[in-house]
Design a protein around this motif. Structure first.
Motif, PDB file in Angstrom:
ATOM      1  N   LYS A  25      -9.204 -52.007   7.657  1.00  0.00           N
ATOM      2  CA  LYS A  25      -9.384 -52.999   8.718  1.00  0.00           C
ATOM      3  C   LYS A  25     -10.417 -52.524   9.733  1.00  0.00           C
ATOM      4  O   LYS A  25     -11.199 -53.327  10.245  1.00  0.00           O
ATOM      5  N   VAL A  41      -7.362 -57.884  16.701  1.00  0.00           N
ATOM      6  CA  VAL A  41      -6.737 -58.230  15.419  1.00  0.00           C
ATOM      7  C   VAL A  41      -5.266 -58.574  15.608  1.00  0.00           C
ATOM      8  O   VAL A  41      -4.669 -59.215  14.750  1.00  0.00           O
ATOM      9  N   GLY A  61      -4.145 -60.757  17.301  1.00  0.00           N
ATOM     10  CA  GLY A  61      -4.031 -62.213  17.305  1.00  0.00           C
ATOM     11  C   GLY A  61      -3.479 -62.749  15.995  1.00  0.00           C
ATOM     12  O   GLY A  61      -2.835 -63.789  15.963  1.00  0.00           O
ATOM     13  N   HIS A  62      -3.695 -61.996  14.917  1.00  0.00           N
ATOM     14  CA  HIS A  62      -3.161 -62.402  13.614  1.00  0.00           C
ATOM     15  C   HIS A  62      -1.664 -62.119  13.507  1.00  0.00           C
ATOM     16  O   HIS A  62      -1.010 -62.586  12.587  1.00  0.00           O
ATOM     17  N   HIS A  63      -1.141 -61.339  14.431  1.00  0.00           N
ATOM     18  CA  HIS A  63       0.274 -60.974  14.412  1.00  0.00           C
ATOM     19  C   HIS A  63       1.050 -61.682  15.516  1.00  0.00           C
ATOM     20  O   HIS A  63       2.223 -61.405  15.726  1.00  0.00           O
ATOM     21  N   ARG A  64       0.376 -62.567  16.234  1.00  0.00           N
ATOM     22  CA  ARG A  64       1.010 -63.304  17.321  1.00  0.00           C
ATOM     23  C   ARG A  64       1.059 -64.779  16.969  1.00  0.00           C
ATOM     24  O   ARG A  64       0.197 -65.298  16.273  1.00  0.00           O
ATOM     25  N   ASN A  65       2.042 -65.454  17.526  1.00  0.00           N
ATOM     26  CA  ASN A  65       2.121 -66.904  17.370  1.00  0.00           C
ATOM     27  C   ASN A  65       1.310 -67.512  18.518  1.00  0.00           C
ATOM     28  O   ASN A  65       1.817 -67.729  19.612  1.00  0.00           O
ATOM     29  N   GLN A  66       0.033 -67.761  18.245  1.00  0.00           N
ATOM     30  CA  GLN A  66      -0.883 -68.240  19.282  1.00  0.00           C
ATOM     31  C   GLN A  66      -0.432 -69.578  19.877  1.00  0.00           C
ATOM     32  O   GLN A  66      -0.497 -69.776  21.084  1.00  0.00           O
TER      33      GLN A  66
END
Length: 153
Positions: A26, A64, A66-71
């Motif tokens: 990554k 990154v 942001g991919h692990h959060r519920n935006q």
């Protein structure tokens, strides 16, 4: 004017918590995508020679998460109208660089939530969020501060 469903969370409220592993692949992908040319991000020998224990992440790597959060959920929790939200600024303050093998946990809090008159008329809402990123030992690695601006309707 802010969205009719807007609610201001008290300063200090935890908005969300996200965790992820800092992985070599990554870091390399992010370095390529952001045109980070320093070989310490892609070459283990260069990183070691520069004094790092492993490949260090690029300066903005924690985005990154942001991919692990519920935006969508955090935008709802803040009562923002997503179609009118822009990112006003983002800052990162490092205690140390994240490196391959780190498990980072970021706790994002509301640190300010205000409104002000826009230069083009209308009212803007400015929500300042701060995420403290810690490693698996609980030591702070970095703090990320961002300002979201909800433009008037």
């Amino acid at each position: 004017m802010t969205s009719p469903t807007a609610r201001q969370l008290p300063v200090g409220s935890v908005l969300d918590v996200a965790s992820f592993e800092v992985e070599a692949g990554k870091i390399r992908e992010f370095a390529t995508a952001t045109h980070a040319l320093d070989p310490v991000h892609t070459d283990t020998a260069a990183a070691t020679e520069a004094g790092f224990t492993n490949l260090p992440a690029t300066p903005t790597h924690v985005v990154v998460a942001g991919h692990h959060r519920n935006q969508q959920q955090f935008v709802r929790d803040l009562g923002l109208a997503i179609e009118r939200v822009v990112v006003g600024s983002v800052e990162w303050h490092y205690t140390r660089p994240p490196v391959v093998g780190d498990h980072l946990t970021g706790t994002r809090r509301v640190v300010d939530d205000t409104t002000k008159d826009g230069k083009r008329g209308g009212t803007m809402r400015l929500v300042t969020l701060e995420t403290e990123w810690t490693d698996s030992a609980g030591d702070r690695v970095l703090t990320q501060r961002e300002v979201l601006i909800e433009r008037g309707a």
